[in-house]
Each structure stands twice: as C-alpha cells, then as structure tokens.
Design a protein around this motif. Sequence first.
Motif, PDB file in Angstrom:
ATOM      1  N   GLY A  87      23.281  38.113  41.085  1.00  0.00           N
ATOM      2  CA  GLY A  87      22.063  37.430  41.502  1.00  0.00           C
ATOM      3  C   GLY A  87      22.288  36.020  42.013  1.00  0.00           C
ATOM      4  N   HIS A  88      23.525  35.519  41.913  1.00  0.00           N
ATOM      5  CA  HIS A  88      23.857  34.188  42.409  1.00  0.00           C
ATOM      6  C   HIS A  88      24.314  34.266  43.865  1.00  0.00           C
ATOM      7  N   LEU A  89      24.128  33.161  44.576  1.00  0.00           N
ATOM      8  CA  LEU A  89      24.547  33.052  45.964  1.00  0.00           C
ATOM      9  C   LEU A  89      25.437  31.829  46.097  1.00  0.00           C
ATOM     10  N   ALA A  90      26.650  32.038  46.599  1.00  0.00           N
ATOM     11  CA  ALA A  90      27.633  30.962  46.733  1.00  0.00           C
ATOM     12  C   ALA A  90      27.875  30.655  48.206  1.00  0.00           C
ATOM     13  N   GLY A  91      27.704  29.393  48.579  1.00  0.00           N
ATOM     14  CA  GLY A  91      28.072  28.942  49.914  1.00  0.00           C
ATOM     15  C   GLY A  91      29.532  28.516  49.920  1.00  0.00           C
ATOM     16  N   THR A 141      36.032  32.961  47.500  1.00  0.00           N
ATOM     17  CA  THR A 141      35.196  34.038  48.035  1.00  0.00           C
ATOM     18  C   THR A 141      35.392  35.307  47.214  1.00  0.00           C
ATOM     19  N   ALA A 142      36.643  35.696  47.017  1.00  0.00           N
ATOM     20  CA  ALA A 142      36.933  36.903  46.250  1.00  0.00           C
ATOM     21  C   ALA A 142      36.482  36.751  44.802  1.00  0.00           C
ATOM     22  N   GLY A 143      36.698  35.565  44.225  1.00  0.00           N
ATOM     23  CA  GLY A 143      36.296  35.335  42.837  1.00  0.00           C
ATOM     24  C   GLY A 143      34.795  35.453  42.653  1.00  0.00           C
ATOM     25  N   ALA A 144      34.031  34.859  43.576  1.00  0.00           N
ATOM     26  CA  ALA A 144      32.570  34.951  43.489  1.00  0.00           C
ATOM     27  C   ALA A 144      32.112  36.399  43.591  1.00  0.00           C
ATOM     28  N   LEU A 145      32.701  37.146  44.512  1.00  0.00           N
ATOM     29  CA  LEU A 145      32.318  38.548  44.674  1.00  0.00           C
ATOM     30  C   LEU A 145      32.668  39.364  43.437  1.00  0.00           C
ATOM     31  N   ARG A 146      33.840  39.121  42.870  1.00  0.00           N
ATOM     32  CA  ARG A 146      34.256  39.867  41.680  1.00  0.00           C
ATOM     33  C   ARG A 146      33.361  39.565  40.488  1.00  0.00           C
ATOM     34  N   LEU A 147      32.794  38.374  40.448  1.00  0.00           N
ATOM     35  CA  LEU A 147      31.900  38.000  39.345  1.00  0.00           C
ATOM     36  C   LEU A 147      30.455  38.411  39.613  1.00  0.00           C
ATOM     37  N   GLY A 148      30.209  39.060  40.749  1.00  0.00           N
ATOM     38  CA  GLY A 148      28.876  39.601  41.016  1.00  0.00           C
ATOM     39  C   GLY A 148      28.033  38.802  41.980  1.00  0.00           C
ATOM     40  N   ALA A 149      28.515  37.642  42.433  1.00  0.00           N
ATOM     41  CA  ALA A 149      27.741  36.824  43.365  1.00  0.00           C
ATOM     42  C   ALA A 149      27.876  37.355  44.788  1.00  0.00           C
ATOM     43  N   GLN A 150      26.997  36.908  45.647  1.00  0.00           N
ATOM     44  CA  GLN A 150      27.136  37.122  47.077  1.00  0.00           C
ATOM     45  C   GLN A 150      27.530  35.795  47.710  1.00  0.00           C
TER      46      GLN A 150
END
Length: 306
Positions: free
Chosen positions: A41-45, A60-69
């Motif tokens: 549910g989080h969004l990372a710029g 980028t990969a870390g955010a995606l692996r933790l569920g963020a977009q």
Amino acid sequence: MTTTRHLISVDDLTDGDIHRLAARGVRFREGTAAAGTPLAGHLAGIYFRKTSTRTRTAFTAGALRLGAQTIAYGPDDLQTNTGETVEDTAQVFGRMLDVLVARTAGDPAELRAFAAGNRMSVINAMSAPEHPTQALTDLTTLLWHFGHVDGLRVLYVGEGNNTAAALALALSRYRSAHLDLRTPPGYGLTGEVLARIDPKVVTERHDMKDLPEGVDVIYTTRWQTTGTSKPDANWRDIFAPFQVTAGLWRGSPDAVFMHDLPAHRGEEVTAEVLDGPRSIAFDQAENKLHSAMAVLEWCRGADPAP
C-alpha cells in the motif's frame, strides 16, 4: 499510524539504529528475516539526478520486495527544472508519496527541504558530502562477513569523498573499531566531517608511509566521484601513490578487499585485487539490496527484531 523517519545523514541515526539496521540487513541477506510485505500500500518515488546502478536497483527492488509500488524520476522529469521551488515540489510529493529515495550529488539542504513536511520519508541515496546508505551497506557487509563490527580494523585508501565520510561517521559509533584513512594531500575528509567523528576510532594521514599491519579490511573507492570534479589538472599524479595493489597485503595477508563500485581497474585498484580471492566487493554490492530493505522498513516506522 505510520511513523515517518528520514535518513539524510548518518547523524540521523542513534547507535542502536545503526546496529539494528546492519543486523537486519544481514538477516535479509541470509534469508532469516520474517517474510511479509510490510510496505504493502506504500508508494516510493525513486528520484535520481545522477547515474546509479547498484543504489537505484537496490531501492527499487527492495521496495517492490517489501510490497510497495514505485515511481521513477530522472534528472529532467520534475518541474523544478522549469523554476518550481523544491518546497512546492515537496508539498506535492508529500501528498502522494510515502517515501522519496533521492540521489542529488548536491547539498543535503535540498533533501531536508523535501523532508520538512514530515509526511513522506526521505532517504539520501547520495549527496555531495555524505553517502549514508553506502555506509549502512558497508556495516552490513562487515557484520555478515566477520560476525561482528566491534574490534575490526579498516584501512581506507583513496579520496576522502562522500563514501569515506559516511564510513568514518558510521564506524565511529563502534568504539573498539578503528578506521585508518590514507587520503591524497588536499583530498581528505572535510573539517566539518572531522569535527563529527571520534578521533580515537578514526585517524587520517595523507601519505602511504608506515601502513598498519594486521588490518581486517582494505577499502577503496573510484577516484572520480559522481557529481564532482578535481581542482588540480594533475590530480592523477597526486592520486597515483594511493592505488590499491597486491603489495598492500604483505602486512595484512588475511584482509578482505571492499569497494563501493563502480571500479576502474588500473586506476584506484588493480584487476588482480578486485577480481582476486580476497575481494568481497560484489558481495558488498549485493548487500545494497538487503541494506536498502532494512532502511525502507525503518523509515516507515517498522522496528522488527534485527
């Protein structure tokens, strides 16, 4: 309610934060961190104004692996290029993003401006004076390889750049560790950084004489730091004595070699060292992902067991 934390400088972290983040990075590396998607549910710029291979991919990969977009921004994508203020951009970002990972290679005051609204977490992926996420990667690598950071002896050879500054600030939190910096004359740590570190833990000289023996790590970075230029036309001659060669291992045969990459073989380090059996530089590069995941968790308020 989610806590909003920022990592703009190593000084934003307590000793406990630093130790826990390094330990958490090791757990991600070893696959023993609790599974889950805490950033769902989080969004990372991901905003990079300078080139990046490892740091941009890791976050980028870390955010995606933790569920963020994620949303990626390049150097020409924002209206700051047409005159909009950072403060106005920050207000908009804070209403839409949960995290901003930014590499500016500039003044960290800009990152502080992005963080001022305290609505989104801001992570410094490299500014001119300091590279704090690299330091956490380095600590993760040391802890993963040796099982401890306390008591380690590190010899750093090369420019006192943002990587060296962050490493000095981070290692000075481990009172029994020691960092010996050998930097070219005129290219050492700034007075501002020196004033923030423990001189009992970190020392600096501008020559290659009387090198310490029995060190655990020999570390260097490339001579041309992203976003900077050298004031001396003959800077390569000044830097030449500070090349890392196999000869440095005569007094420290068991030392491992670290490099934050990218590397220029034949400049700051020989191919024999970088590609040799004592090099853990590419393990260190992998640890950027695991360290990034620990930082992202922490910035969004998660305090998992290390």
